[in-house]
Design an enzyme around this catalytic site. Structure first.
Site, short mmCIF file in Angstrom:
data_model
loop_
_atom_site.label_atom_id
_atom_site.label_comp_id
_atom_site.label_asym_id
_atom_site.label_seq_id
_atom_site.Cartn_x
_atom_site.Cartn_y
_atom_site.Cartn_z
N SER A 11 20.80 9.79 -19.99
CA SER A 11 21.55 8.54 -19.92
C SER A 11 22.91 8.82 -19.31
O SER A 11 23.46 9.92 -19.47
CB SER A 11 21.73 7.95 -21.33
N TYR B 282 24.03 9.38 -30.47
CA TYR B 282 23.24 9.09 -29.27
C TYR B 282 23.83 9.77 -28.04
O TYR B 282 23.11 10.46 -27.30
CB TYR B 282 23.18 7.58 -29.05
#
Length: 259
Positions: A141, A154
């Site tokens: 990401s 995350y």
């Protein structure tokens, strides 16, 4: 004809979101998919929906398992059958401030996003090295480029996946095993549905899958999109720490002081 036609991939995290759309897209390109996730019913529906494909290594298959189970992961790799590559797309996410940590959720995020990837790699990399061929794609990401507020857990796992892909590319040089990492921006999935803030340039799963397939065909080490967000994040990543944090404070406003 697509360069991916006739290939067979083990796609982990295929029951929803980017993984599901990527499986459908790869099948249309002529690739066979061994689709994995915890939800066996969802995988069966996916296999029924994918365009029929037969390769030298077989066709589509549903291989349900839980990436948090080490023994189950090894068994799933064996059950998937011969594959030309592995795509790790399993992911867990919960918006969270370090001021209000939920340890159980943090442990799940790390176990699925990072440790799960290590379990899958431990299963497939030795086999790929022995035969001197194979491909691995990790879904990271843009959130892994630098620390961001509200992404505790995350963001760290995605940064680790990017670093892991670089480790693998360095370590496996000359082995015949190709390594790629995909770092998307915001993609509309059940995970981003949890966000309460505006998400600029958010993409559909179909658009994201199209970009990933193009990157796989071109064998780029990093597949990153959309371009504007990639350029912005790479600029931020290049800033000295004090300047980056000052800019982040300016954009983010006053910190949340609630307990």
């Amino acid at each position: 004809m697509s360069r991916l036609a006739g290939r067979r991939f083990w796609l982990v995290g295929a029951s929803a979101g980017i993984g599901r759309e990527l499986a459908l897209r790869l099948a249309r390109e002529g690739a066979a998919i061994a689709a994995s996730a915890r939800d066996g019913t969802a995988l069966d529906r996916l296999v029924d929906e994918m365009a029929p494909v037969q390769t030298a290594h077989g066709g589509h298959a549903a291989v349900p398992f839980d990436v948090t189970d080490s023994a189950g992961t090894m068994q799933a790799f064996d059950s998937a059958g011969p594959v030309d590559g592995v795509i790790y797309c399993a992911g867990a996410y919960e918006p969270m401030s370090a001021r209000r940590p939920d340890l159980g959720t943090l442990e799940t995020v790390v176990d699925v996003n990072l440790t799960g990837a290590l379990r899958v790699l431990a299963a497939c990399v030795p086999a790929f090295c022995r035969r001197r061929s194979g491909r691995i794609l990790l879904i990271g990401s843009l959130a892994g480029y630098r620390g961001l507020p509200g992404a505790w857990g995350y963001g760290a796992t995605k940064a680790a996946l990017i670093h892991l892909a670089e480790n693998l590319r360095s370590d496996l040089r000359g082995s015949g095993v190709g390594i790629q990492v995909c770092n998307p921006g915001f993609v509309a999935t059940r995970l981003t549905d949890k966000n309460s803030f505006g998400m600029p340039l958010i993409m559909t799963t179909k658009a994201a899958a199209d970009r990933i397939v193009r990157g796989m065909e071109r064998k780029r080490f990093e597949i990153a999109f959309p371009f504007v967000m990639v350029a912005m994040f790479k600029f931020l990543a290049a800033l000295p720490g004090p300047l980056y944090f000052a800019l982040l404070a300016l954009v983010g406003g006053k910190p949340d002081k609630t307990s």
